[in-house]
Design a protein around this motif. Structure first.
Motif, PDB file in Angstrom:
ATOM      1  N   PHE C 207       0.868  -1.306   0.151  1.00  0.00           N
ATOM      2  CA  PHE C 207       0.326  -0.288   0.653  1.00  0.00           C
ATOM      3  C   PHE C 207       1.226   0.623   0.125  1.00  0.00           C
ATOM      4  CE2 PHE C 207      -3.050   2.653   3.405  1.00  0.00           C
ATOM      5  CZ  PHE C 207      -2.653   3.390   2.563  1.00  0.00           C
ATOM      6  N   ALA C 208       1.663   1.692   1.070  1.00  0.00           N
ATOM      7  CA  ALA C 208       2.294   2.341   1.454  1.00  0.00           C
ATOM      8  C   ALA C 208       3.657   2.052   1.754  1.00  0.00           C
ATOM      9  CB  ALA C 208       2.031   3.668   2.334  1.00  0.00           C
ATOM     10  N   SER C 209       4.617   1.731   0.229  1.00  0.00           N
ATOM     11  CA  SER C 209       5.728   0.612   1.283  1.00  0.00           C
ATOM     12  C   SER C 209       6.776   1.014   1.649  1.00  0.00           C
ATOM     13  CB  SER C 209       6.541   0.473  -0.396  1.00  0.00           C
ATOM     14  OG  SER C 209       5.747   0.468  -1.759  1.00  0.00           O
ATOM     15  N   SER C 210       7.117   2.844   2.572  1.00  0.00           N
ATOM     16  CA  SER C 210       7.623   3.115   3.031  1.00  0.00           C
ATOM     17  C   SER C 210       6.694   2.939   4.667  1.00  0.00           C
ATOM     18  CB  SER C 210       7.949   4.290   2.743  1.00  0.00           C
ATOM     19  OG  SER C 210       7.208   5.613   3.655  1.00  0.00           O
ATOM     20  N   LEU C 211       6.545   2.518   4.603  1.00  0.00           N
ATOM     21  CA  LEU C 211       5.584   2.852   6.416  1.00  0.00           C
ATOM     22  C   LEU C 211       4.648   1.464   6.129  1.00  0.00           C
ATOM     23  CD1 LEU C 211       2.931   6.015   5.209  1.00  0.00           C
ATOM     24  CD2 LEU C 211       5.084   6.206   7.250  1.00  0.00           C
ATOM     25  N   ASP C 212       4.621   0.385   5.415  1.00  0.00           N
ATOM     26  CA  ASP C 212       3.841  -0.870   5.855  1.00  0.00           C
ATOM     27  C   ASP C 212       4.683  -1.790   6.661  1.00  0.00           C
ATOM     28  OD1 ASP C 212       1.875  -0.055   3.819  1.00  0.00           O
ATOM     29  OD2 ASP C 212       2.835  -1.350   2.078  1.00  0.00           O
TER      30      ASP C 212
END
Lengths: 488, 97, 488
Positions: C207-212
Motif C-alpha cells: 500500500f505505502a512501501s515506506s510505512l507498511d
C-alpha cells in the motif's frame, strides 16, 4: 536567415549482465516468449526489487570510460506512466541522483576520403543513469501481444548535452561511443538486437546566436543510418517551417523507416507528467571510492588513444589503425603478435587484410567464426609467419598460402612450410639455368625490359616461379634476371 | 500552496488511468478539496534545511551479489493468470502509438 | 471441547508438549468455532478446512516422531488477505484481484510454515488496506464481535475480529497507519506493529512501501512476542528489511525485564477529539504504571498534529504508484469494455477499484503531479523527518511512550462512511509511529460503559521491541482484560 542545427542524443544501452537489474531472472536475446520471467519481472502483487550489484559496477565502468564523475551516492526514483509493456506501470530509474555525472567523448569525424583521417573533437555528456527495460510489444492486425522477457534488463541511459551540429557529428559520436562501450565490455551494442537504441533531440537557431530553439525529440532510431536520415529530415523540416514563418512545436516524433519521414506522436498534455518520486523499496547506493579507483585502473585504453599510440609508436598508417583500433580484440591480437616478432606494419597488414578476410569468409560459410578469440589462429602464428618471411625462409607469395593453411588447421607456419616443402630455394645453379631458359623463350619481354619497361621482368619471373613451385627467393630472382639480361 | 486548493479531477483521473462517472468525480472532488484544505496545516511548520525522509531508516548498499541466474517462471504461470493470452504471450487490445 | 479456540499459544504449546491435545484437535476447534460464529462476524473471505487439517496432521506426525519445532508448531494462524500464500487467493478484498491466486508465499508465511504453524484462511480487510473500519471491502463487512452493530476497525478488521471471536489462535495483519493496532484496540485483543524493516514485506501487497509492516494479532503479549520471533529477520528479497539490533528473544526476556521504566506521556495525544471514556481509561492505565514504581514523564511531540496530513500525502503518493500495476494486462480484472490501450487501463481500473481506493489514488497522483510535488510531497517528507525528530528527542528521556491507541472506541457501521476526513482522523494516534518507523503495540485496557473494548498503545524505541513487550506484558498481567471474550 541562415539557421544552424543543434543536436543532442539520448542513448539506451543494455548492460551485459547475466541477470536482470532488480531480480535474478536471466536474460538472453531471442529466447522463447515469456520464458525469462519471475514474480518480480511480472510485477506480481507483493514482489519487491533487489538491486543487481553487477549492473552498478558495469555502469560505473562505462561512466569512467566516458570520463564521467561517479557520484558518491546514487538513488532510485519511480517514473510513473502507464503502458502495457511496463509490468508495474512505473519504471525504476535515477532521476535526481544518477550514478554518472558529466563526461565527454572524443569523436573522429570522417576525413576527406576513406583513407584520410578526419578531425577530432569532444562531445560533452550530461549524465548516465541506470534504469530498467520494459517488455516487448508486437502489434498484430487487431491485437497487441506482449513478451516480458526483456522487462527488467538493465539499461544505461547516456544523455549528451546539445553539443552536436549535424547528422555527421551524431553518427561519428555514435560510432565512437559504440566502440568505447564494446571496449569496456559493458554491452555488445548490437542495434539489431536492441542492445543500443537512440533518440535524437533536434533544434535550430539563427547562425551566430547562442539561445537554443524549441526542440523536437525523434524516437525509434534503431540503426545508425536511421539516426542519420532522421536528423537530416528533421533539420530540413524545421528549416522549412521556420523559413515559412512558422514556429516549432515542442513534441515527440516517431521516425518511420518505410516512408523515410517522421510524424508527430499526438502529445497528450500529461505525457510528460511522470510524477517522479524516490522509490521506497530500494535503498541508496553509496559508491566505494577505492573500488571506483580499481575499476578505473582496470579500464582498457580508449580506442582513439590507442589509434594515436599505434600511429606514433609503431608508425602505422591511418589506413591500418582505422581498421585495427575499432576492435579491441584485434588490437590485443596485434600486440600479442608483436611479442613474438616485432614487425608492426607487416603484422598489422596480416591482421587487417588476411585475417579479417578469412574470418569474414568463414562466417559467410555459416561458421560463426567472425570472432578473433575463437579462431584457430593465434597471435604467435602471425608473428612467426612474418618472421620467416623476413628471414627469407619463404616468400610473401608462399606466405599467403601458408596463412590460409594455418587459418584452417591451426598448425604453426614453420611446421606447414616444413611439411609442404615450401622453403624458398637458394639453389643458384638451378635457378640460373631456369632464368636462362626463360630469357631465351621470351625475347619480346627481354626487349621491352631493355627499352626501360621494368614490369616486363614479371613475364620472365613467372615461368621460373612456376617451375620452382614459388620457392625461388623473389629478391634473388630479380637480381639474377637483371644481371643475366644485362650481360647478354 | 494555493489559497483554495482544488483538484483538476479530469486531469488527475486521466494521469491515474481511472474511469469515473461525472457523479463520482464531483463527489470525490468536493471531498478531496476538503482534505487538501486540511493539508494546509503543513505550511505552519518551517522545514528550511530539513532533509526529506524517503525511507524509515538510513540503511544503504543493499544489493544482490554474484549476478547468478535463479529459476524462472514457466510461461504457463503468466498465461494462467492473464485475462487474455495466446502462444505464451499476453494479448491486449491493439496498442496504437 | 473445552474452548481450545480461546486459549493462548503458550497454553496450547504446553498442552501439545504434554500430549494433552493435538494440532488436529485445536484446528478442529477453530474450524468449528468459525463455522458457528463467522456468519455473524464475517471475518473470513475464504478458508480451506481440509488444507488446515492436513497441515495439522503433519504437525502431529512431527510431534509423534519427536520432531516438534517450537511453540508455534500446530497452531492455526489466520492470514490477512493482503499477504501472499502460495496457491491461495490474494484478493486484498478487491474486485480487482477477485480471481487472482498467488504463485508464491510471502516471506512471513514461509517463516511461519518453518515454525510449524497452520496457515488458516483469508481474513477480510479494507480494500488494499485502505480504511479504518473494514467497510471498504469489496466482498463483505466484518462486524465487531463485541457489538455486531459496530465496526471492528481497520484495515485489518478481519484479523482483529477473528482473533477476538476465537476463529484463530492468532492472526496476521499489516499496519501502514494503525491498521493492526486500531482494530486490535477496537476488538479487545493484542496487536503489534514492529520496527520498520524487522519483518520482510516480500509477499505483502504494497500500500505505502515506506510505512507498511506485517505484524501479529494475539490474545496475549507473550503470544505476540512468539510470533514476532518466528517472523523477524533480514530477507534477501526485501531491500528494506534489516537484521535486528539487540534482544530478540522477546518471550524469554519478558520473564527477566521487570522495570521500573521511565514512560513518556505526550500531552498532544489527550486533547481535542478524544472520547472522554477513552481518556479516563488511559489515564487510569498510566496511573497503574505509576503505582508500580514507573516514572511518568510529560513529553511533547510537537509535530503530532501534522502527522495526519503528512501520512495522507506520503501514503497516497506511494499507493498511487504501487497500485498502478493493477491494470488488467497480466492478471486481475480486465474490463469487457477495454477497446484500446487507454480504455484497457481506465475501464479496468475504474471497475476494479472501490471508492476509497480511487479517492487515495487520485489524491496520491495529485500530490506528485507537476506543479504540486514540492508543495505537498516534498514538504510532507521534510515534516516526516521533524516527526521522527520529536520521537528521537523524547526517547532520550524515556524507555517507551504511552498513548491511547484510538481516540474513540468502535463506532457504528456507516457512521463515517461519507466523511473520509473524519475517518482519516481516527488514525491520529497511530500514524506518527509508522512515519517514524517505530514499534508499537496495542493491548486491551478496559471497556466503555457500552461494553466496547479500549486499547492502550505502548510505543517503543526503534528495535526496542523487547522493552516494549515487557512494558505491555506488565500491564496485561496486572489486569485480566485479556481474558474477556465476547458473547456471540
Amino acid at each position: 536567415m541562415p539557421y544552424e542545427a543543434v543536436v543532442g542524443l539520448e542513448i539506451h544501452v543494455q548492460i551485459k549482465t547475466c541477470t536482470k537489474m532488480f531480480t535474478a531472472a536471466p536474460y538472453q536475446y531471442g529466447a522463447a516468449p515469456n520464458t525469462l520471467t519471475d514474480a518480480v519481472v511480472l510485477g506480481l502483487p507483493g514482489t519487491l526489487p533487489v538491486l543487481n550489484y553487477a549492473a552498478i559496477e558495469k555502469c560505473a565502468k562505462l561512466g569512467l570510460m566516458l570520463g564521467c564523475e561517479i557520484a558518491e551516492v546514487c538513488k532510485w526514483d519511480r517514473k510513473n506512466y502507464f503502458y502495457p509493456d511496463s509490468p508495474k506501470n512505473y519504471q525504476l530509474t535515477q532521476n535526481e541522483e544518477p550514478l554518472c555525472v558529466g563526461g565527454k567523448v572524443e569523436i573522429e569525424l570522417p576525413g576527406p576520403s576513406r583513407n584520410v583521417e578526419g578531425d577530432h573533437r569532444w562531445v560533452t555528456l550530461n549524465r548516465i543513469h541506470l534504469e530498467e527495460d520494459p517488455g516487448k510489444l508486437t502489434h498484430e492486425a487487431f491485437e497487441t501481444v506482449i513478451d516480458f522477457n526483456r522487462a527488467g534488463v538493465p539499461l544505461a541511459e547516456i544523455v549528451t548535452e546539445p553539443d552536436m551540429s549535424s547528422s555527421t557529428e551524431a553518427v561519428a559520436f555514435l560510432n565512437c561511443l559504440r566502440n568505447m562501450i564494446i571496449y569496456a565490455g559493458v554491452s555488445d551494442c548490437d542495434m539489431e538486437k536492441g542492445q543500443l537504441r537512440c533518440d535524437a533531440n533536434v533544434s535550430l537557431r539563427p547562425v551566430g546566436t547562442k539561445k537554443l530553439g524549441t526542440r523536437t525529440e525523434i524516437k525509434n532510431l534503431n540503426s545508425i543510418s536511421n539516426v542519420k536520415a532522421a536528423i537530416e529530415y528533421e533539420i530540413e523540416r524545421q528549416t522549412s517551417v521556420l523559413e515559412g514563418g512558422g514556429s516549432i512545436a515542442q513534441e515527440t516524433r516517431r521516425w518511420d523507416v518505410e516512408s523515410g519521414s517522421s510524424f508527430s506522436l499526438r502529445s497528450k498534455e500529461e505525457a510528460h507528467d511522470y510524477r517522479y518520486f524516490p522509490d521506497p523499496d530500494l535503498m541508496p547506493v553509496q559508491m566505494d571510492r577505492s573500488r571506483i579507483n580499481e575499476l578505473e585502473a582496470e579500464l582498457p585504453e580508449r580506442p582513439l588513444d590507442k589509434q594515436r599510440r599505434y600511429q606514433e609508436a609503431f608508425k602505422l598508417p591511418f589506413t591500418l589503425t582505422s581498421v585495427l583500433c575499432v576492435n579491441r580484440e584485434l588490437c590485443e591480437f596485434f600486440e600479442d603478435a608483436l611479442q613474438t616478432y616485432e614487425a608492426p606494419k607487416q603484422i598489422a597488414n596480416y591482421i587487417t587484410n588476411d585475417l579479417l578476410r578469412e574470418l569474414s569468409a568463414a562466417s559467410e560459410h555459416g561458421d560463426s567464426a567472425l570472432d578473433v578469440g575463437k579462431c584457430k589462429l593465434t597471435p604467435a602464428h602471425i608473428g612467426i609467419l612474418s618472421k620467416i618471411i623476413d628471414e627469407g625462409i619463404i616468400s610473401k607469395q608462399i606466405g599467403k598460402e601458408v596463412f590460409s593453411e594455418m587459418f584452417v588447421t591451426g598448425e604453426m607456419p614453420d611446421a606447414i612450410v616444413e611439411k609442404k616443402g615450401l622453403k624458398q630455394s637458394d639453389d643458384t645453379d638451378e635457378i640460373e639455368a631456369l632464368c636462362l631458359e626463360a630469357i631465351a623463350c621470351n625475347a619480346k619481354a627481354v626487349g621491352q625490359y631493355k627499352e626501360g619497361n621494368t614490369k616486363a621482368l614479371n613475364a620472365l619471373k613467372g615461368p621460373v616461379m612456376k617451375a620452382t613451385k614459388g620457392k625461388a627467393n623473389p629478391a634473388m630472382l630479380d637480381d639474377l634476371l637483371k644481371r643475366l639480361i644485362n650481360k647478354g | 500552496m494555493s489559497e483554495t486548493p482544488h483538484i483538476d479531477i479530469d486531469y488527475v483521473a486521466k494521469l491515474a488511468r481511472l474511469d469515473m462517472t461525472e457523479e463520482e468525480k464531483s463527489k470525490l472532488g468536493a471531498q478531496l478539496d476538503d482534505i487538501l484544505g486540511y493539508f494546509d496545516k503543513l505550511n505552519s511548520v518551517d522545514v528550511e534545511g530539513v532533509e526529506p525522509m524517503a525511507h524509515a531508516h538510513r540503511v544503504t548498499n543493499v544489493w544482490r551479489e554474484g549476478d547468478q541466474p535463479d529459476e524462472t517462471y514457466a510461461p504457463e504461470i503468466l498465461t494462467g493468470m492473464a485475462p487474455d493470452q495466446r502462444d505464451n504471450q499476453v494479448v491486449v487490445p491493439k496498442v496504437v502509438e | 471441547m473445552s474452548d481450545l479456540h480461546f486459549k493462548t499459544i503458550t497454553e496450547l504449546a504446553a498442552m501439545l508438549a504434554a500430549g494433552e491435545t493435538t494440532s488436529v484437535s485445536i484446528t478442529h476447534a477453530v474450524i468449528e468455532r468459525t463455522a458457528a460464529v463467522d456468519a455473524q462476524v464475517k471475518a473470513f473471505l475464504s478458508s480451506d478446512p481440509e488444507d488446515a487439517l492436513a497441515q495439522a496432521e503433519a504437525s502431529d506426525e512431527r510431534r509423534a516422531l519427536g520432531r516438534a519445532i517450537g511453540s508455534l508448531d500446530g497452531i492455526p494462524i489466520g492470514i490477512k488477505d493482503t499477504l501472499a500464500v502460495k496457491d491461495q487467493h490474494l484478493r486484498c478484498a478487491s474486485k480487482m484481484l477477485e480471481n487472482y491466486v498467488s504463485p508464491f508465499d510471502a516471506t512471513c508465511i514461509t517463516k511461519l510454515r518453518e515454525a510449524g504453524a497452520i496457515i488458516w484462511g483469508r481474513l477480510n480487510m479494507d480494500e488494499f488496506a485502505m480504511g479504518s473500519s473494514t467497510e471498504n471491502s469489496a466482498f463483505q463487512t466484518t462486524c465487531n464481535p463485541w457489538n455486531l452493530e459496530t465496526i471492528p476497525g481497520g484495515s485489518s478488521g478481519g484479523s482483529a475480529a477473528a482473533m477476538s471471536a476465537g476463529e484463530a489462535i492468532a492472526t496476521l495483519g499489516t499496519d501502514t497507519g494503525g491498521s493492526i493496532r486500531q482494530p486490535a484496540a477496537l476488538c479487545g485483543v493484542v496487536g503489534m506493529k514492529p520496527t520498520y524493516g524487522l519483518i520482510s514485506r516480500y509477499g505483502l501487497v504494497a500500500f505505502a512501501s515506506s510505512l507498511d509492516q506485517v505484524g501479529p494479532f494475539a490474545r496475549t503479549v507473550e503470544d505476540a512476542a512468539l510470533l514476532m520471533e518466528a517472523m523477524l529477520g533480514k530477507d534477501p528479497l526485501d531491500s528494506t528489511s534489516i537484521a535486528p539490533e539487540g534482544e530478540t528473544n522477546y518471550a524469554a526476556a519478558l520473564k527477566v525485564k521487570k522495570g521500573p521504566w521511565k514512560l513518556g506521556v505526550p500531552q498532544e495525544f489527550f486533547g481535542e477529539g478524544i472520547d472522554p471514556e477513552v481518556k479516563v481509561n488511559i489515564e487510569k492505565a498510566i496511573d497503574w504504571y505509576k503505582e508500580q514504581g514507573c516514572e511518568i514523564v510529560d513529553i511533547s511531540l510537537p509535530h503530532s498534529e501534522l502527522a495526519v496530513p503528512v501520512y495522507y500525502i506520503v501514503a497516497t503518493a506511494e499507493a498511487s504508484s504501487n497500485l498502478a500495476r493493477f491494470d488488467g494486462v497480466r492478471y486481475g480484472h480486465r474490463s469487457e469494455e477495454a477497446k484500446d490501450a487507454l480504455t484497457l487501463f481506465t475501464k479496468s481500473r475504474g471497475e476494479g477499484f472501490g471508492d476509497e481506493v480511487k479517492r487515495r489514488i487520485i489524491l496520491g497522483t495529485y500530490v506528485l503531479s507537476s506543479g504540486y510535488y514540492d508543495a505537498y510531497y516534498l514538504r510532507a517528507q521534510k515534516v516526516r523527518r521533524r516527526i521522527l525528530g520529536d520521537f528521537e528527542k523524547a526517547f532520550e528521556q524515556v524507555d517507551a511512550i504511552l498513548t491511547p491507541t484510538s481516540p474513540t472506541p468502535a463506532f457504528n457501521r456507516g457512521e463515517r462512511a461519507n466523511d473520509p476526513l473524519a475517518m482519516y482522523l481516527s488514525d491520529v494516534y497511530t500514524i506518527s509511529v509508522n512515519l517514524a518507523g517505530l514499534p508499537a503495540i496495542s493491548i486491551p485496557s478496559g471497556f466503555t460503559e457500552r461494553g466496547l473494548p479500549i486499547g492502550l498503545q505502548v510505543i517503543g524505541k526503534a528495535f526496542g521491541e523487547a522493552d516494549m513487550f515487557a512494558i505491555a506484558n506488565a500491564f496485561e498481567q496486572g489486569h485480566d482484560y485479556y481474558k474477556a471474550v465476547p458473547a456471540l
